[in-house]
Write an enzyme that holds these catalytic residues in place. Structure first.
Site, PDB file in Angstrom:
ATOM      1  N   ASP A 177      55.930  24.814  41.505  1.00  0.00           N
ATOM      2  CA  ASP A 177      56.264  24.471  42.881  1.00  0.00           C
ATOM      3  C   ASP A 177      56.770  25.682  43.661  1.00  0.00           C
ATOM      4  O   ASP A 177      56.258  25.996  44.745  1.00  0.00           O
ATOM      5  CB  ASP A 177      57.319  23.362  42.910  1.00  0.00           C
ATOM      6  CG  ASP A 177      56.804  22.057  42.343  1.00  0.00           C
ATOM      7  OD1 ASP A 177      56.046  22.099  41.367  1.00  0.00           O
ATOM      8  OD2 ASP A 177      57.168  20.994  42.864  1.00  0.00           O
ATOM      9  N   ARG A 209      73.118  20.557  40.909  1.00  0.00           N
ATOM     10  CA  ARG A 209      72.619  20.736  42.274  1.00  0.00           C
ATOM     11  C   ARG A 209      73.687  21.209  43.271  1.00  0.00           C
ATOM     12  O   ARG A 209      73.413  22.076  44.096  1.00  0.00           O
ATOM     13  CB  ARG A 209      71.947  19.459  42.769  1.00  0.00           C
ATOM     14  CG  ARG A 209      70.663  19.081  42.034  1.00  0.00           C
ATOM     15  CD  ARG A 209      69.810  20.278  41.727  1.00  0.00           C
ATOM     16  NE  ARG A 209      68.492  19.928  41.201  1.00  0.00           N
ATOM     17  CZ  ARG A 209      67.855  20.630  40.305  1.00  0.00           C
ATOM     18  NH1 ARG A 209      68.426  21.704  39.771  1.00  0.00           N
ATOM     19  NH2 ARG A 209      66.649  20.287  39.908  1.00  0.00           N
ATOM     20  N   ASP A 225      66.563  15.246  44.449  1.00  0.00           N
ATOM     21  CA  ASP A 225      67.080  16.595  44.646  1.00  0.00           C
ATOM     22  C   ASP A 225      67.075  17.032  46.102  1.00  0.00           C
ATOM     23  O   ASP A 225      67.915  17.829  46.520  1.00  0.00           O
ATOM     24  CB  ASP A 225      66.302  17.588  43.785  1.00  0.00           C
ATOM     25  CG  ASP A 225      66.714  17.535  42.328  1.00  0.00           C
ATOM     26  OD1 ASP A 225      67.813  17.023  42.052  1.00  0.00           O
ATOM     27  OD2 ASP A 225      65.948  17.991  41.465  1.00  0.00           O
ATOM     28  N   SER A 277      57.025  17.542  35.052  1.00  0.00           N
ATOM     29  CA  SER A 277      58.084  18.061  35.909  1.00  0.00           C
ATOM     30  C   SER A 277      59.343  18.138  35.067  1.00  0.00           C
ATOM     31  O   SER A 277      59.867  17.112  34.629  1.00  0.00           O
ATOM     32  CB  SER A 277      58.295  17.129  37.113  1.00  0.00           C
ATOM     33  OG  SER A 277      59.370  17.588  37.900  1.00  0.00           O
TER      34      SER A 277
END
Length: 410
Positions: free
Chosen positions: A15, A95, A124, A176
């Site tokens: 990505d 995060r 996310d 992923s």
């Protein structure tokens, strides 16, 4: 005149590799990659060269693993925070720290925007953007998955090929994944069908499949001080070393693999396979010590607060007054959570073999069937009489009503 700058949260995966040239084409930005190392291990090797080859002007690799364990993992451990009874918040906890580092480097580089590679369907995007907004609401946020025409990981691979960018990902291996020192997650491909049993030998990277675990159990001894692990098997270690050790021994014995269909923040359900061997061991040991050291009402209320804490963290609200207040509450409850726990690890199981604490509320003299000075069996009669008084009052009321009904029938 120099181009405006954007900070890209960079992992080197498919990505973010695709995003570098896309940002340059779409926004004419000077792309500065920032890889926040929260314990990805060898995944950060060669990232600077890879980022530059993808078109970035700079690439920073920022190691904040110690901060992640001490200031994010340990507060969650003190809280016993688990989302929907299974998920130990491995991705969720990282995060806010990543968002903090991205904002710091945006300020350092004078960038006007921060870009992330989270999809428009995932959690996310919420976590990154709430974190960034809480720290600097004036920074522009770019989320390519909400803008570009690419629809799949296959499209991303084709885009990279068209731009002469080499990617080491095969169509049939493009799960992923997210990795840090606390966990590894796996989503996508056949896992999107909950009726398919995961091929753990194929999927797992940190933890042995049960068929590959040793045929003999192994014991681990963990010492805690005020809710925080400080040594393993009588050896003092740093927080990072403790988690790494527990990951290794837990992974060896198949501990901490979870197959979860969870409720995402954006409203849909998703399926993920999570590996959290070290965290699972530490959570279990910590909980056993709390059973010994916390009184009933504190323990019960803490369980309720832990559910709320987990929901807050999962939803990206780390930098909020409620999360900070709850953490202070948990810190207060941990002042007596000091002691030693031993667990025997075997084929994915953890068996408690020993627990002790200088602050133990367990008193053998009281708990023993043998009568002692601190507890008189006869005292129980008065206690039961008062404790059950509401039940007897209700029964008397019901009996009286039934008697009146009988008299009317006569």
């Amino acid at each position: 005149m120099a181009n405006k700058k954007v900070i890209l949260a960079y992992s080197g995966g498919l990505d973010t590799t695709t995003i570098v040239p896309w940002l340059k084409e779409t926004y004419d930005y000077d792309v500065i990659c920032v890889c926040v190392d929260v314990g990805q291990g060898k995944e950060t090797d060669g990232l600077e060269e890879k980022a530059i080859k993808s078109g970035a002007s700079k690439c920073y690799i920022v190691d904040v693993t110690d901060e992640f364990v001490e200031n994010y993992c340990w507060p969650a451990l003190k809280a016993d925070a688990v989302y929907e009874k299974k998920y130990l918040l491995g991705t969720s906890l990282a995060r806010p720290l990543i968002a903090k580092v991205l904002v710091d480097y945006a300020h350092k580089e004078g960038a006007e925007a921060i870009c992330h590679g989270a999809t428009g369907k995932g959690n996310d995007q919420v976590r990154f953007e709430l974190g960034i907004g809480a720290l600097d609401p004036q920074i522009k946020i770019i989320a390519p998955w909400r803008e570009w025409d690419l629809q799949s990981r296959e499209d991303l691979m084709d885009f990279c090929i068209e731009h002469d960018i080499k990617v080491n990902t095969r169509y049939d291996q493009s799960y992923s994944r997210d990795t840090n020192i606390l966990h590894m997650s796996h989503e996508g491909l056949e896992l999107e069908d909950p009726s398919i049993e995961p091929n753990y030998k194929h999927i797992l990277r940190v933890t042995n499949a049960l068929s590959e675990t040793p045929d003999e159990p192994e014991e681990i001894k963990i010492d805690f001080e005020e809710g925080v692990p400080v040594s393993i098997n009588d050896q003092k270690m740093t927080p990072k070393e403790i988690l790494m050790f527990c990951n290794k021994i837990g992974g060896k014995h198949g501990i901490g693999v979870v197959d979860l269909i969870e409720n995402r923040v954006v409203g849909m359900k998703s399926r993920g396979i999570y590996e959290t061997p070290g965290g699972t061991i530490l959570y279990r040991a910590h909980e056993e010590l709390e059973h010994m050291c916390l009184d009933r009402e504190t323990f019960a209320f803490k369980e309720e607060a832990a559910v709320k804490f987990a929901e807050i963290v999962y939803g990206g609200k780390w930098f909020t007054p409620l999360r900070e207040a709850l953490s202070k509450f948990f810190d207060e409850t941990q002042k007596t959570v000091t002691g030693t726990v031993k667990l025997k690890l075997f084929k994915g199981n953890m068996i408690l073999t020993y627990v002790s604490s200088p602050y133990s509320l367990y008193n053998a003299e009281i708990a023993s069937f043998t009568t002692g000075d601190l507890y008189n069996h006869k005292d129980a009669e008065g206690f039961i009489h008062l404790y059950g008084l509401p039940l007897r009052v209700r029964a008397l009321m019901r009996m009286s009503a039934e008697e009146k009904a009988k008299n009317k029938e006569k």
